[in-house]
Design a protein around this motif. Structure first.
Motif, PDB file in Angstrom:
ATOM      1  N   ILE A 220      21.220  95.758 -50.486  1.00 44.23           N
ATOM      2  CA  ILE A 220      20.321  94.635 -50.220  1.00 44.23           C
ATOM      3  C   ILE A 220      21.080  93.477 -49.581  1.00 44.23           C
ATOM      4  O   ILE A 220      20.639  92.882 -48.593  1.00 44.23           O
ATOM      5  CB  ILE A 220      19.638  94.177 -51.523  1.00 44.23           C
ATOM      6  CG1 ILE A 220      18.668  95.247 -52.013  1.00 44.23           C
ATOM      7  CG2 ILE A 220      18.909  92.857 -51.319  1.00 44.23           C
ATOM      8  CD1 ILE A 220      18.083  94.955 -53.382  1.00 44.23           C
ATOM      9  N   ILE A 221      22.264  93.161 -50.127  1.00 45.08           N
ATOM     10  CA  ILE A 221      23.050  92.038 -49.610  1.00 45.08           C
ATOM     11  C   ILE A 221      23.533  92.324 -48.194  1.00 45.08           C
ATOM     12  O   ILE A 221      23.417  91.479 -47.295  1.00 45.08           O
ATOM     13  CB  ILE A 221      24.240  91.749 -50.548  1.00 45.08           C
ATOM     14  CG1 ILE A 221      23.723  91.258 -51.904  1.00 45.08           C
ATOM     15  CG2 ILE A 221      25.175  90.713 -49.926  1.00 45.08           C
ATOM     16  CD1 ILE A 221      24.815  91.088 -52.940  1.00 45.08           C
ATOM     17  N   VAL A 222      24.061  93.530 -47.947  1.00 52.87           N
ATOM     18  CA  VAL A 222      24.612  93.863 -46.634  1.00 52.87           C
ATOM     19  C   VAL A 222      23.503  93.900 -45.577  1.00 52.87           C
ATOM     20  O   VAL A 222      23.626  93.302 -44.500  1.00 52.87           O
ATOM     21  CB  VAL A 222      25.367  95.203 -46.695  1.00 52.87           C
ATOM     22  CG1 VAL A 222      25.752  95.667 -45.295  1.00 52.87           C
ATOM     23  CG2 VAL A 222      26.603  95.073 -47.561  1.00 52.87           C
ATOM     24  N   VAL A 223      22.414  94.599 -45.879  1.00 54.50           N
ATOM     25  CA  VAL A 223      21.327  94.712 -44.901  1.00 54.50           C
ATOM     26  C   VAL A 223      20.670  93.355 -44.669  1.00 54.50           C
ATOM     27  O   VAL A 223      20.380  92.975 -43.524  1.00 54.50           O
ATOM     28  CB  VAL A 223      20.291  95.750 -45.372  1.00 54.50           C
ATOM     29  CG1 VAL A 223      19.075  95.769 -44.458  1.00 54.50           C
ATOM     30  CG2 VAL A 223      20.918  97.138 -45.422  1.00 54.50           C
ATOM     31  N   GLY A 224      20.439  92.592 -45.730  1.00 56.38           N
ATOM     32  CA  GLY A 224      19.838  91.274 -45.569  1.00 56.38           C
ATOM     33  C   GLY A 224      20.722  90.321 -44.792  1.00 56.38           C
ATOM     34  O   GLY A 224      20.244  89.599 -43.904  1.00 56.38           O
ATOM     35  N   ALA A 225      22.033  90.319 -45.100  1.00 57.03           N
ATOM     36  CA  ALA A 225      22.955  89.432 -44.386  1.00 57.03           C
ATOM     37  C   ALA A 225      23.080  89.829 -42.917  1.00 57.03           C
ATOM     38  O   ALA A 225      23.080  88.965 -42.023  1.00 57.03           O
ATOM     39  CB  ALA A 225      24.329  89.458 -45.059  1.00 57.03           C
ATOM     40  N   ALA A 226      23.188  91.138 -42.646  1.00 57.54           N
ATOM     41  CA  ALA A 226      23.278  91.589 -41.249  1.00 57.54           C
ATOM     42  C   ALA A 226      22.013  91.239 -40.477  1.00 57.54           C
ATOM     43  O   ALA A 226      22.069  90.805 -39.316  1.00 57.54           O
ATOM     44  CB  ALA A 226      23.531  93.097 -41.213  1.00 57.54           C
ATOM     45  N   SER A 227      20.851  91.396 -41.128  1.00 58.81           N
ATOM     46  CA  SER A 227      19.594  91.052 -40.456  1.00 58.81           C
ATOM     47  C   SER A 227      19.515  89.551 -40.189  1.00 58.81           C
ATOM     48  O   SER A 227      19.088  89.126 -39.106  1.00 58.81           O
ATOM     49  CB  SER A 227      18.403  91.490 -41.318  1.00 58.81           C
ATOM     50  OG  SER A 227      18.438  92.889 -41.546  1.00 58.81           O
ATOM     51  N   TYR A 228      19.947  88.741 -41.151  1.00 54.85           N
ATOM     52  CA  TYR A 228      19.889  87.283 -40.952  1.00 54.85           C
ATOM     53  C   TYR A 228      20.814  86.844 -39.813  1.00 54.85           C
ATOM     54  O   TYR A 228      20.437  86.013 -38.979  1.00 54.85           O
ATOM     55  CB  TYR A 228      20.267  86.557 -42.238  1.00 54.85           C
ATOM     56  CG  TYR A 228      20.279  85.053 -42.087  1.00 54.85           C
ATOM     57  CD1 TYR A 228      19.089  84.335 -42.008  1.00 54.85           C
ATOM     58  CD2 TYR A 228      21.482  84.357 -41.993  1.00 54.85           C
ATOM     59  CE1 TYR A 228      19.093  82.963 -41.850  1.00 54.85           C
ATOM     60  CE2 TYR A 228      21.494  82.981 -41.834  1.00 54.85           C
ATOM     61  CZ  TYR A 228      20.294  82.290 -41.766  1.00 54.85           C
ATOM     62  OH  TYR A 228      20.301  80.929 -41.596  1.00 54.85           O
ATOM     63  N   LEU A 229      22.018  87.406 -39.770  1.00 57.85           N
ATOM     64  CA  LEU A 229      22.944  87.053 -38.691  1.00 57.85           C
ATOM     65  C   LEU A 229      22.374  87.458 -37.333  1.00 57.85           C
ATOM     66  O   LEU A 229      22.473  86.700 -36.354  1.00 57.85           O
ATOM     67  CB  LEU A 229      24.297  87.723 -38.929  1.00 57.85           C
ATOM     68  CG  LEU A 229      25.105  87.220 -40.134  1.00 57.85           C
ATOM     69  CD1 LEU A 229      26.372  88.037 -40.302  1.00 57.85           C
ATOM     70  CD2 LEU A 229      25.441  85.737 -39.977  1.00 57.85           C
ATOM     71  N   ALA A 230      21.768  88.637 -37.277  1.00 57.42           N
ATOM     72  CA  ALA A 230      21.186  89.090 -36.009  1.00 57.42           C
ATOM     73  C   ALA A 230      19.994  88.223 -35.616  1.00 57.42           C
ATOM     74  O   ALA A 230      19.867  87.802 -34.457  1.00 57.42           O
ATOM     75  CB  ALA A 230      20.769  90.558 -36.124  1.00 57.42           C
ATOM     76  N   PHE A 231      19.114  87.932 -36.563  1.00 62.80           N
ATOM     77  CA  PHE A 231      17.935  87.114 -36.251  1.00 62.80           C
ATOM     78  C   PHE A 231      18.331  85.685 -35.879  1.00 62.80           C
ATOM     79  O   PHE A 231      17.761  85.102 -34.949  1.00 62.80           O
ATOM     80  CB  PHE A 231      16.973  87.097 -37.441  1.00 62.80           C
ATOM     81  CG  PHE A 231      16.397  88.448 -37.786  1.00 62.80           C
ATOM     82  CD1 PHE A 231      16.416  89.494 -36.867  1.00 62.80           C
ATOM     83  CD2 PHE A 231      15.826  88.686 -39.035  1.00 62.80           C
ATOM     84  CE1 PHE A 231      15.889  90.741 -37.175  1.00 62.80           C
ATOM     85  CE2 PHE A 231      15.289  89.917 -39.349  1.00 62.80           C
ATOM     86  CZ  PHE A 231      15.326  90.948 -38.421  1.00 62.80           C
ATOM     87  N   ALA A 232      19.281  85.116 -36.620  1.00 69.15           N
ATOM     88  CA  ALA A 232      19.719  83.748 -36.314  1.00 69.15           C
ATOM     89  C   ALA A 232      20.437  83.696 -34.966  1.00 69.15           C
ATOM     90  O   ALA A 232      20.304  82.727 -34.215  1.00 69.15           O
ATOM     91  CB  ALA A 232      20.625  83.234 -37.431  1.00 69.15           C
ATOM     92  N   TRP A 233      21.223  84.734 -34.656  1.00 69.32           N
ATOM     93  CA  TRP A 233      21.939  84.777 -33.378  1.00 69.32           C
ATOM     94  C   TRP A 233      20.954  84.817 -32.206  1.00 69.32           C
ATOM     95  O   TRP A 233      21.177  84.189 -31.165  1.00 69.32           O
ATOM     96  CB  TRP A 233      22.852  85.996 -33.345  1.00 69.32           C
ATOM     97  CG  TRP A 233      23.472  86.254 -32.010  1.00 69.32           C
ATOM     98  CD1 TRP A 233      24.349  85.463 -31.329  1.00 69.32           C
ATOM     99  CD2 TRP A 233      23.246  87.399 -31.176  1.00 69.32           C
ATOM    100  NE1 TRP A 233      24.689  86.036 -30.133  1.00 69.32           N
ATOM    101  CE2 TRP A 233      24.029  87.224 -30.011  1.00 69.32           C
ATOM    102  CE3 TRP A 233      22.483  88.551 -31.301  1.00 69.32           C
ATOM    103  CZ2 TRP A 233      24.045  88.160 -28.982  1.00 69.32           C
ATOM    104  CZ3 TRP A 233      22.497  89.481 -30.291  1.00 69.32           C
ATOM    105  CH2 TRP A 233      23.275  89.282 -29.144  1.00 69.32           C
TER     106      TRP A 233
END
Length: 366
Positions: A220-233
């Motif tokens: 959950i942490i890895v997928v959520g963090a990767a998604s947030y970084l991609a969406f914010a980028w």
């Protein structure tokens, strides 16, 4: 009928420990179904302490004293707990309110696109169908907006309960971590001294729950963090809310990823339309999902017991319907528990009456 029941009883409940296990399972299910809401903070604290115990055990295996391992694990828990409750959840809630306020404009734009379908594909879509679809979407949007406002007002009355939980859960986690051995010894005092069946099931389920729960939290942490970084980028609107949904979607295998894809795609479409940014986001999102399913999941759950996909879906539907989000989260471990109990349950062949030998026939010789 009584004879059939007696044979079943003698085959599967011939040991005292089998009866005890059946009683414990019945009491646990009854408590969860009747007063599960009251026990929610206690159960949440047990699960969180169980997760943090893994970090403490890892530190102790490298020579760190137990008191220091417990302290480090608890400080990590406090940081994550208050980071989620005081920063992530309020941010996601504000973005949800913003999305709700922008939803009518999205609906109008979608209506304009739907009106073009009968003109381009009259043999498939009709104007009446599109009008009915738009009316239904507007009704659902109004109902959803009203529900969000109602929840916002209701959350004011539940603020005291949330504050109590924020104090109670960290306290319970601390005592469960510090006094783990004494609590388990106290609980074991109510069980018979000779309990090989319970020990075998506990050992197997301790391994499975540890692998699944800790692996799922990491996923959950890895997928959520990767998604947030991609969406914010990519400067996607409501990045925190969508990343939280993507992270939580891994709780439900097979189904979660399909469900959460719709809001991600819709928000990206209404923000950019069919542009290069939209297609780039879709590709990045598919890459994240592909890496999760083909790299992260096999790496984290390599020691988990394999279950058939049909069994996983049935477990999610059953336990999710009974216990909500917690049931969905622990559907696979609970299904594994049932499987372990079935395989470990002692049984013996019921003695059957010896077959009667046919009478000997003698042939007289004349």
């Amino acid at each position: 009928m009584m004879e059939v029941f007696e044979k079943w009883y003698r085959r599967y409940l011939f040991e005292e420990e089998s009866v005890l296990l059946l009683v414990l399972l019945a009491i646990s299910v009854a408590l969860l179904m009747t007063i599960g809401d009251i026990l929610a903070p206690l159960l949440a604290a047990i699960v969180l302490a169980y997760l943090m115990e893994g970090l403490s055990s890892q530190l102790q295996s490298h020579g760190v004293p137990r008191w220091l391992g417990v302290t480090v694990a608890y400080l990590v828990f406090i940081g994550i707990f208050f980071g989620v409750t005081l920063w992530l959840l309020p941010l996601a809630w504000r973005q949800l309110l913003g999305l709700a306020s922008e939803f009518p404009a999205m609906l109008d734009r979608g209506k304009q696109l739907l009106v073009l379908l009968p003109e381009r594909y009259p043999e498939i879509f009709s104007v009446q169908q599109m009008n009915e679809l738009v009316s239904m979407a507007q009704a659902e949007a109004a109902r959803g907006g009203q529900m969000i406002v109602t929840q916002s007002l209701a959350s004011i009355s539940g603020l005291f309960t949330i504050m109590v939980y924020m104090i109670l859960i960290p306290m319970l986690v601390f005592f469960f971590l510090r006094d783990r051995d004494s609590i388990l010894a106290w609980l074991a005092g109510f069980l018979p001294e000779n309990r090989p069946l319970l020990r075998r099931i506990w050992a197997e389920m301790n391994l499975q729950f540890a692998n699944y729960a800790r692996g799922k939290v990491v996923e959950i942490i890895v997928v959520g963090a990767a998604s947030y970084l991609a969406f914010a980028w990519m400067d996607l609107n409501y990045a925190a809310l969508l990343a939280l949904l993507v992270g939580l979607s891994v709780i439900i295998p097979y189904i979660g990823a399909v469900i959460v894809t719709l809001p991600v795609v819709l928000v990206a479409f209404f923000q950019w339309g069919f542009t290069n940014e939209f297609y780039t986001l879709c590709v990045v999102y598919l890459i994240i999902q592909g890496l999760d399913g083909n790299v992260l999941v096999p790496l984290l759950f390599s020691e988990a017991v394999n279950l058939h996909p049909v069994a996983i879906i049935l477990a999610i539907l059953f336990f999710g319907g009974i216990w909500g989000l917690w049931g969905v989260f622990f559907a696979i471990p609970l299904a594994t528990l049932i499987k372990a109990i079935i395989y470990a349950w002692p049984s013996r062949d019921v003695e059957q009456p010896a077959p009667v030998a046919p009478p000997e026939t003698t042939i007289s010789k004349e």
